[in-house]
Design an enzyme around this catalytic site. Sequence first.
Site, PDB file in Angstrom:
ATOM      1  N   TYR A   1       1.101   0.505  14.944  1.00 55.40           N
ATOM      2  CA  TYR A   1       0.130   0.205  13.895  1.00 55.40           C
ATOM      3  C   TYR A   1       0.333   1.151  12.712  1.00 55.40           C
ATOM      4  O   TYR A   1       0.280   2.354  12.867  1.00 55.40           O
ATOM      5  CB  TYR A   1      -1.311   0.327  14.416  1.00 55.40           C
ATOM      6  CG  TYR A   1      -2.297   0.020  13.326  1.00 55.40           C
ATOM      7  CD1 TYR A   1      -2.433  -1.278  12.872  1.00 55.40           C
ATOM      8  CD2 TYR A   1      -3.021   1.025  12.708  1.00 55.40           C
ATOM      9  CE1 TYR A   1      -3.280  -1.576  11.829  1.00 55.40           C
ATOM     10  CE2 TYR A   1      -3.880   0.740  11.663  1.00 55.40           C
ATOM     11  CZ  TYR A   1      -4.001  -0.558  11.230  1.00 55.40           C
ATOM     12  OH  TYR A   1      -4.834  -0.854  10.183  1.00 55.40           O
TER      13      TYR A   1
ATOM     14  N   ASP B   1       0.890  -1.159   0.000  1.00 55.82           N
ATOM     15  CA  ASP B   1       0.000   0.000   0.000  1.00 55.82           C
ATOM     16  C   ASP B   1       0.928   1.209   0.000  1.00 55.82           C
ATOM     17  O   ASP B   1       1.621   1.462   0.978  1.00 55.82           O
ATOM     18  CB  ASP B   1      -0.873  -0.043   1.262  1.00 55.82           C
ATOM     19  CG  ASP B   1      -1.701   1.219   1.457  1.00 55.82           C
ATOM     20  OD1 ASP B   1      -1.566   2.165   0.650  1.00 55.82           O
ATOM     21  OD2 ASP B   1      -2.477   1.262   2.426  1.00 55.82           O
TER      22      ASP B   1
ATOM     23  N   LYS C   1      -2.893  -2.408   7.761  1.00 55.41           N
ATOM     24  CA  LYS C   1      -2.994  -3.852   7.902  1.00 55.41           C
ATOM     25  C   LYS C   1      -2.112  -4.546   6.872  1.00 55.41           C
ATOM     26  O   LYS C   1      -1.779  -3.987   5.845  1.00 55.41           O
ATOM     27  CB  LYS C   1      -4.463  -4.253   7.766  1.00 55.41           C
ATOM     28  CG  LYS C   1      -4.911  -5.314   8.746  1.00 55.41           C
ATOM     29  CD  LYS C   1      -4.542  -5.036  10.177  1.00 55.41           C
ATOM     30  CE  LYS C   1      -4.614  -6.295  11.009  1.00 55.41           C
ATOM     31  NZ  LYS C   1      -4.122  -6.107  12.376  1.00 55.41           N
TER      32      LYS C   1
HETATM   33  C1  F6R Z   1      -7.243  -0.292   8.016  1.00 54.31           C
HETATM   34  C2  F6R Z   1      -7.008   1.092   7.652  1.00 54.31           C
HETATM   35  C3  F6R Z   1      -8.005   2.098   8.043  1.00 54.31           C
HETATM   36  C4  F6R Z   1      -7.400   3.200   8.914  1.00 54.31           C
HETATM   37  C5  F6R Z   1      -8.448   4.235   9.323  1.00 54.31           C
HETATM   38  C6  F6R Z   1      -7.827   5.398  10.074  1.00 54.31           C
HETATM   39  O1  F6R Z   1      -6.221  -1.080   7.530  1.00 54.31           O
HETATM   40  O2  F6R Z   1      -6.019   1.390   7.047  1.00 54.31           O
HETATM   41  O3  F6R Z   1      -9.121   1.512   8.654  1.00 54.31           O
HETATM   42  O4  F6R Z   1      -6.821   2.631  10.051  1.00 54.31           O
HETATM   43  O5  F6R Z   1      -9.098   4.751   8.181  1.00 54.31           O
HETATM   44  O6  F6R Z   1      -6.804   5.916   9.288  1.00 54.31           O
HETATM   45  P1  F6R Z   1      -5.943   7.205   9.687  1.00 54.31           P
HETATM   46  O7  F6R Z   1      -5.373   6.922  11.049  1.00 54.31           O
HETATM   47  O8  F6R Z   1      -4.923   7.272   8.601  1.00 54.31           O
HETATM   48  O9  F6R Z   1      -6.899   8.362   9.696  1.00 54.31           O
HETATM   49 MG    MG Z   2      -4.720  -2.253   2.401  1.00 53.09          MG
HETATM   50 MG    MG Z   3      -3.930   1.916   3.714  1.00 50.92          MG
END
Ligand code: F6R
Ligand code: MG
Ligand code: MG
Length: 375
Positions: free
Chosen positions: A230, A12, A233
């Site tokens: 984190y 990604d 994913k």
């Molecule tokens: C799951 C994912 C999303 C983000 C969520 C918050 O893999 O990437 O669910 O965790 O949209 O994203 P941020 O912290 O970038 O606003």
């Molecule tokens: Mg992804």
């Molecule tokens: Mg992403």
Amino acid sequence: MVKTTISVIKADVGSIAGHTCPNVKMIELAREKLSEARDSRMIKSFYVYSIGDDIGLVITHDRGEDNPEIHGLAWNIFKEITEKISKPLKLYAAGQDLLKDAFSGNVKGMGPGVAELEFEERGSDPVIVFAADKTSPAAWNLILYRIFADPSNTAGLVIDPVLHDGFIFEVMDLKEGKIVRLKTPEETYDLLSLIGTINRYVISKIYRARDNEPAASASTTRLSYIAGKYVGKDDPVLIVRAQSGFPAVGEILSAFAIPHLVPGWMRGSHYGPLMPVSFKKKHNIISYFDGPPRVIAMGWQVSNGALVGVEDNEPVDLFDDPVWDYSRELATKIAFYMRTMGEIMPARIESEELEYTSLPKVLEKLKERFLAPEK
Ligand code: F6R
Ligand code: MG
Ligand code: MG
């Protein structure tokens, strides 16, 4: 005889409308770079796909697994996409999965996910590549058990004499970085003891017991273990060989019919159903609560080292059959139901997995306020 290797390397490196999907220019740049590599005979063939916010490179070649040139080619493509497209366009989470700066010969441990399978081509060799978004390598545990060890999924385990001899599962302990090999059906209960603990033990490879022929290979990257926090994913990939002494394509796909709960989804912190989707119908646009987690299935023949698809190298979109509408409906119902539980386990993932998110900070803040109960 020269062996063929299928390498699936994905990352990604930025997306549109949050974590939804990549920009088409990113896919085009990957295609252009891989065409050059094919024309210079470095690789035999390729296909570029996307699922959710991930871009995947499916490459066939004769250089074997863990080849530094192939890994370097993929790493440089993801770097170039980040520098030339994701960053200038301010795409969301540009370069997210490129966790290390200097490439040292292998993308493992650097952020991108990778699954590779080297084998001697049979007279005819059908393969399926699965790619999932918004989940972790844990998603394949139940699926691979169903395909290669569960006779109520795979009739061939009972009926075909070759499958009847069973399979050897390579299970990886993600915490210790060690591998154990278990033979089914004899060691089925030991296998289940381990792979039931999905966040620690994942299946990395499967071999046919009769002749050690490679049958399947899965990516095992855990981004949070590399980054220590984190960052998104892992979104695993899986290569499976099919037919003539391997499970049939239909047996392999059957394992996805009833969506099972996998960790990931919103903020990587929730259990949600793994929904089988079509990539042609653009079912892979992530929307509800950043999900639910989903999987695409791409089918080819591998012939003389190259991917042969429906038209050139265009794969069969194996979840584009009305039968999967029912699985998708079921997944939607399960997803809505899981959301009724909000942030309460088991809808939210285990606290050890939340170590990489805000939970340690909350615990730190409240540390002084935890008192012994008054007698
Ligand atoms: C799951 C994912 C999303 C983000 C969520 C918050 O893999 O990437 O669910 O965790 O949209 O994203 P941020 O912290 O970038 O606003
Ligand atoms: Mg992804
Ligand atoms: Mg992403």
